[in-house]
Design a protein around this motif. Structure first.
Motif, PDB file in Angstrom:
ATOM      1  N   VAL A  80      48.107  14.132  67.260  1.00  0.00           N
ATOM      2  CA  VAL A  80      48.511  15.542  67.255  1.00  0.00           C
ATOM      3  C   VAL A  80      49.194  15.891  65.937  1.00  0.00           C
ATOM      4  O   VAL A  80      48.975  16.972  65.375  1.00  0.00           O
ATOM      5  N   ALA A  81      50.029  14.980  65.429  1.00  0.00           N
ATOM      6  CA  ALA A  81      50.714  15.231  64.160  1.00  0.00           C
ATOM      7  C   ALA A  81      49.724  15.359  63.009  1.00  0.00           C
ATOM      8  O   ALA A  81      49.865  16.227  62.134  1.00  0.00           O
ATOM      9  N   ARG A  82      48.705  14.500  63.000  1.00  0.00           N
ATOM     10  CA  ARG A  82      47.688  14.564  61.948  1.00  0.00           C
ATOM     11  C   ARG A  82      46.922  15.893  62.010  1.00  0.00           C
ATOM     12  O   ARG A  82      46.640  16.517  60.976  1.00  0.00           O
ATOM     13  N   GLN A  83      46.563  16.322  63.203  1.00  0.00           N
ATOM     14  CA  GLN A  83      45.870  17.599  63.358  1.00  0.00           C
ATOM     15  C   GLN A  83      46.765  18.758  62.899  1.00  0.00           C
ATOM     16  O   GLN A  83      46.290  19.716  62.279  1.00  0.00           O
ATOM     17  N   PHE A  84      48.040  18.674  63.220  1.00  0.00           N
ATOM     18  CA  PHE A  84      49.001  19.701  62.811  1.00  0.00           C
ATOM     19  C   PHE A  84      49.056  19.811  61.289  1.00  0.00           C
ATOM     20  O   PHE A  84      49.013  20.910  60.721  1.00  0.00           O
ATOM     21  N   VAL A  85      49.132  18.672  60.607  1.00  0.00           N
ATOM     22  CA  VAL A  85      49.197  18.677  59.143  1.00  0.00           C
ATOM     23  C   VAL A  85      47.947  19.314  58.551  1.00  0.00           C
ATOM     24  O   VAL A  85      48.019  20.161  57.657  1.00  0.00           O
ATOM     25  N   ARG A  86      46.807  18.889  59.063  1.00  0.00           N
ATOM     26  CA  ARG A  86      45.548  19.428  58.551  1.00  0.00           C
ATOM     27  C   ARG A  86      45.458  20.932  58.785  1.00  0.00           C
ATOM     28  O   ARG A  86      44.998  21.689  57.920  1.00  0.00           O
ATOM     29  N   ARG A  87      45.907  21.373  59.941  1.00  0.00           N
ATOM     30  CA  ARG A  87      45.846  22.797  60.287  1.00  0.00           C
ATOM     31  C   ARG A  87      46.775  23.632  59.412  1.00  0.00           C
ATOM     32  O   ARG A  87      46.421  24.721  58.964  1.00  0.00           O
ATOM     33  N   GLU A  88      47.966  23.105  59.147  1.00  0.00           N
ATOM     34  CA  GLU A  88      48.945  23.876  58.378  1.00  0.00           C
ATOM     35  C   GLU A  88      48.659  23.871  56.881  1.00  0.00           C
ATOM     36  O   GLU A  88      48.913  24.858  56.197  1.00  0.00           O
ATOM     37  N   LEU A  89      48.143  22.763  56.366  1.00  0.00           N
ATOM     38  CA  LEU A  89      47.962  22.654  54.914  1.00  0.00           C
ATOM     39  C   LEU A  89      46.560  23.024  54.445  1.00  0.00           C
ATOM     40  O   LEU A  89      46.383  23.355  53.265  1.00  0.00           O
ATOM     41  N   GLY A  90      45.589  22.949  55.315  1.00  0.00           N
ATOM     42  CA  GLY A  90      44.234  23.267  54.886  1.00  0.00           C
ATOM     43  C   GLY A  90      43.793  22.362  53.748  1.00  0.00           C
ATOM     44  O   GLY A  90      44.008  21.153  53.777  1.00  0.00           O
ATOM     45  N   ASP A  91      43.203  22.946  52.715  1.00  0.00           N
ATOM     46  CA  ASP A  91      42.719  22.143  51.586  1.00  0.00           C
ATOM     47  C   ASP A  91      43.855  21.562  50.748  1.00  0.00           C
ATOM     48  O   ASP A  91      43.619  20.679  49.912  1.00  0.00           O
ATOM     49  N   LEU A  92      45.076  22.023  50.988  1.00  0.00           N
ATOM     50  CA  LEU A  92      46.216  21.449  50.283  1.00  0.00           C
ATOM     51  C   LEU A  92      46.488  20.019  50.754  1.00  0.00           C
ATOM     52  O   LEU A  92      47.207  19.274  50.102  1.00  0.00           O
ATOM     53  N   ALA A  93      45.886  19.627  51.874  1.00  0.00           N
ATOM     54  CA  ALA A  93      46.048  18.265  52.392  1.00  0.00           C
ATOM     55  C   ALA A  93      45.071  17.281  51.766  1.00  0.00           C
ATOM     56  O   ALA A  93      45.038  16.118  52.149  1.00  0.00           O
ATOM     57  N   ALA A  94      44.298  17.732  50.789  1.00  0.00           N
ATOM     58  CA  ALA A  94      43.282  16.869  50.177  1.00  0.00           C
ATOM     59  C   ALA A  94      43.932  15.653  49.515  1.00  0.00           C
ATOM     60  O   ALA A  94      45.051  15.730  49.012  1.00  0.00           O
ATOM     61  N   PRO A  95      43.237  14.506  49.514  1.00  0.00           N
ATOM     62  CA  PRO A  95      43.769  13.326  48.828  1.00  0.00           C
ATOM     63  C   PRO A  95      43.707  13.506  47.318  1.00  0.00           C
ATOM     64  O   PRO A  95      43.013  14.382  46.807  1.00  0.00           O
ATOM     65  N   GLY A  96      44.438  12.661  46.617  1.00  0.00           N
ATOM     66  CA  GLY A  96      44.386  12.695  45.163  1.00  0.00           C
ATOM     67  C   GLY A  96      45.683  13.181  44.538  1.00  0.00           C
ATOM     68  O   GLY A  96      46.513  13.841  45.173  1.00  0.00           O
ATOM     69  N   GLU A  97      45.841  12.835  43.258  1.00  0.00           N
ATOM     70  CA  GLU A  97      47.082  13.142  42.544  1.00  0.00           C
ATOM     71  C   GLU A  97      47.295  14.635  42.359  1.00  0.00           C
ATOM     72  O   GLU A  97      48.423  15.132  42.479  1.00  0.00           O
ATOM     73  N   ALA A  98      46.226  15.383  42.075  1.00  0.00           N
ATOM     74  CA  ALA A  98      46.377  16.815  41.801  1.00  0.00           C
ATOM     75  C   ALA A  98      46.964  17.549  43.001  1.00  0.00           C
ATOM     76  O   ALA A  98      47.935  18.317  42.867  1.00  0.00           O
ATOM     77  N   ALA A  99      46.394  17.318  44.179  1.00  0.00           N
ATOM     78  CA  ALA A  99      46.926  17.963  45.381  1.00  0.00           C
ATOM     79  C   ALA A  99      48.319  17.452  45.695  1.00  0.00           C
ATOM     80  O   ALA A  99      49.181  18.211  46.167  1.00  0.00           O
ATOM     81  N   GLY A 100      48.573  16.172  45.412  1.00  0.00           N
ATOM     82  CA  GLY A 100      49.904  15.610  45.657  1.00  0.00           C
ATOM     83  C   GLY A 100      50.976  16.283  44.825  1.00  0.00           C
ATOM     84  O   GLY A 100      52.084  16.541  45.293  1.00  0.00           O
ATOM     85  N   VAL A 101      50.658  16.590  43.556  1.00  0.00           N
ATOM     86  CA  VAL A 101      51.620  17.281  42.684  1.00  0.00           C
ATOM     87  C   VAL A 101      51.909  18.683  43.222  1.00  0.00           C
ATOM     88  O   VAL A 101      53.060  19.139  43.244  1.00  0.00           O
ATOM     89  N   LEU A 102      50.869  19.358  43.678  1.00  0.00           N
ATOM     90  CA  LEU A 102      51.061  20.704  44.225  1.00  0.00           C
ATOM     91  C   LEU A 102      51.920  20.666  45.484  1.00  0.00           C
ATOM     92  O   LEU A 102      52.813  21.511  45.663  1.00  0.00           O
ATOM     93  N   ARG A 103      51.678  19.690  46.360  1.00  0.00           N
ATOM     94  CA  ARG A 103      52.485  19.579  47.584  1.00  0.00           C
ATOM     95  C   ARG A 103      53.940  19.280  47.255  1.00  0.00           C
ATOM     96  O   ARG A 103      54.860  19.866  47.850  1.00  0.00           O
ATOM     97  N   ALA A 104      54.147  18.354  46.325  1.00  0.00           N
ATOM     98  CA  ALA A 104      55.529  17.994  45.960  1.00  0.00           C
ATOM     99  C   ALA A 104      56.260  19.193  45.367  1.00  0.00           C
ATOM    100  O   ALA A 104      57.445  19.429  45.659  1.00  0.00           O
ATOM    101  N   THR A 105      55.568  19.966  44.541  1.00  0.00           N
ATOM    102  CA  THR A 105      56.186  21.153  43.939  1.00  0.00           C
ATOM    103  C   THR A 105      56.504  22.187  45.007  1.00  0.00           C
ATOM    104  O   THR A 105      57.598  22.775  45.013  1.00  0.00           O
ATOM    105  N   LEU A 106      55.553  22.418  45.909  1.00  0.00           N
ATOM    106  CA  LEU A 106      55.774  23.416  46.960  1.00  0.00           C
ATOM    107  C   LEU A 106      56.923  23.001  47.867  1.00  0.00           C
ATOM    108  O   LEU A 106      57.752  23.841  48.244  1.00  0.00           O
ATOM    109  N   LYS A 107      57.005  21.723  48.209  1.00  0.00           N
ATOM    110  CA  LYS A 107      58.110  21.265  49.064  1.00  0.00           C
ATOM    111  C   LYS A 107      59.449  21.441  48.358  1.00  0.00           C
ATOM    112  O   LYS A 107      60.434  21.885  48.970  1.00  0.00           O
ATOM    113  N   CYS A 108      59.502  21.081  47.084  1.00  0.00           N
ATOM    114  CA  CYS A 108      60.740  21.254  46.322  1.00  0.00           C
ATOM    115  C   CYS A 108      61.129  22.727  46.252  1.00  0.00           C
ATOM    116  O   CYS A 108      62.302  23.090  46.392  1.00  0.00           O
ATOM    117  N   TYR A 109      60.163  23.581  46.042  1.00  0.00           N
ATOM    118  CA  TYR A 109      60.387  25.032  45.976  1.00  0.00           C
ATOM    119  C   TYR A 109      60.963  25.548  47.299  1.00  0.00           C
ATOM    120  O   TYR A 109      61.938  26.309  47.314  1.00  0.00           O
TER     121      TYR A 109
END
Length: 450
Positions: free
Chosen positions: A357-386
């Motif tokens: 359920v937690a995995r489905q929740f993450v995918r649902r909330e983040l959409g393509d922002l949940a993609a693997p890789g460094e580029a998406a990871g940098v965007l997630r880290a920035t958004l969380k910090c913001y």
């Protein structure tokens, strides 16, 4: 039955040996990053990957996870702290070594039954798990594994080669199960005989009674445990992250040092098998809560989880339950820290009680922002910090050591990938970002997505 260790000759199974190696080497996991979930030592996994390839070993790790889940579904008595972790290691050791054995013609049964497989009896005896449950678990795991291996071979081989392959799979898995059952029973008897002669057995039995809510005399508890249950308690779980055996007394001394460093004047330390320790530290009731354990840095390879302070017998139980939950997060986390305070991860423990359920929740909330890789990871880290800095571009830029405009650009890109603005379901967004930060971007990959 043909001896799986010495099988030779003109039997059809023998003739299909090369093909069997081909089909098992073609096996692939559902999740691309399945190997990252392995619980065996990195050295062991890397060696097997070199011999067989990442695909088959990743597949075996997934099979092992399914074996463990099947066991717990059928035998819930095995879902106790300490034993369940060793059971998963044992399942994984058998699964990956069986894959490695099927990938070549010579089958070494003793190599399949590696030392990791036999760590369970020590945990079982200490946790009060009976040998009948262990032997039943072997049968359940065999049934699940047999189905998975047969399915994989059936999908990979042409019809004319399946019979020989399926017969070979059955012979080898039955040989493993037969020898594993006899050796496990012998090891359980040896460990149980040694354990029952120790004072630790009496203390563990009493602690189990307390944790289960049974009525226990305070006077008897204080006498047997040499620990006062009427005080204020903080519980710890100390463990080693790798499958390697820690040095004698390392975990016990770590627990005692953590409790002393955080201001506890008395300690109760109980080893739970070879790679895990439960501990409690106490202070006088009514005093201010002791300092957080977060400032303590344990030995490399050792991890510590702590519950919140609680008073009396109920606090003894509650803090222990919280420490177990914090340890569960610590064992799954991708973060490099080695100390896990329940007060810091309480939200994560609630969000991950149902992993699927937690995995489905993450995918649902983040959409393509949940993609693997460094580029998406940098965007997630920035958004969380913001978001953590109350949507202040300046504060986030200062925390990340980048320009204000860089933060603004990354937040915009993150919103575009998510398909919604940061103000839409902000609480859920922050929770999803926290989950991926803690457990890695593969946490967002579900079986349906793969």
């Amino acid at each position: 039955m043909v001896d799986a260790r010495t099988h030779t000759g003109d039997d059809p199974c023998r003739a299909a040996g090369a093909e069997n190696g081909t089909w098992i080497r073609a096996a692939r996991p559902v999740e691309p990053d399945a190997i990252s979930h392995a619980v065996l030592s990195r050295t062991c996994v890397a060696e097997l990957v070199d011999r067989v390839g990442p695909g088959p070993i990743g597949w075996a790790v997934e099979v092992a996870g399914g074996m463990a889940q099947s066991i717990l579904a059928v035998i819930p008595e095995l879902g106790v702290d300490g034993f369940v972790q060793e059971m998963r290691k044992g399942c994984e050791a058998v699964a990956v070594q069986t894959v490695a054995a099927l990938a070549r013609e010579n089958f070494d049964l003793d190599a399949v039954l590696s030392p990791e497989v036999f760590a369970g009896p020590a945990e079982a005896v200490i946790r009060g798990v009976g040998i009948e449950h262990i032997l039943r678990s072997i049968q359940v795991a065999h049934t699940y594994a047999h189905h998975q291996f047969v399915e994989a071979a059936s999908h990979s081989l042409p019809p004319e080669e399946r019979f020989a392959a399926l017969r070979l799979i059955s012979e080898r898995l039955f040989a493993i199960t037969d020898l594993l059952s006899s050796r496990m029973a012998a090891e359980f008897s040896r460990v149980q005989a040694a354990w029952l002669t120790t004072s630790a057995a009496v203390r563990m039995e009493l602690v189990d009674d307390i944790l289960s809510g049974a009525e226990v005399s305070s006077e008897r508890a204080t006498r047997v445990l040499e620990y006062d249950l009427t005080r204020r308690h903080t519980a710890l779980v100390v463990w080693v992250a790798d499958a390697a055996q820690p040095g004698p007394g390392v975990l016990e001394s770590t627990a005692a040092q953590v409790l002393r460093a955080s201001g506890h004047s008395a300690a109760l330390v109980l080893p739970i098998g070879r790679r895990r320790v439960w501990a409690w530290g106490s202070t006088v009731r009514g005093n201010a809560p002791p300092p957080s354990i977060g400032s303590y840095e344990p030995t490399v390879g050792v991890q510590v989880a702590a519950g919140l302070p609680g008073a009396g017998v109920s606090g003894f139980r509650t803090s222990h339950g919280q420490a177990l939950e914090a340890a569960r997060i610590g064992m799954a986390s991708k973060q490099p820290r080695r100390v896990w305070d329940y007060g810091d991860v309480d939200m994560l423990t609630m969000l991950t009680h149902r992993d699927d359920v937690a995995r489905q929740f993450v995918r649902r909330e983040l959409g393509d922002l949940a993609a693997p890789g460094e580029a998406a990871g940098v965007l997630r880290a920035t958004l969380k910090c913001y978001l953590d800095n109350e949507r202040s571009l300046n504060a986030a830029a200062g925390a990340l050591h980048v320009a204000r405009n860089t933060v603004a650009y990354r937040v915009g890109r993150a919103e575009a990938l998510r398909g919604r603005g940061v103000g839409d379901r902000r609480m859920q967004l922050q929770a999803a970002l926290a989950l991926v930060e803690e457990f890695g971007d593969e946490f967002a990959v579900t079986n349906a997505d793969a």
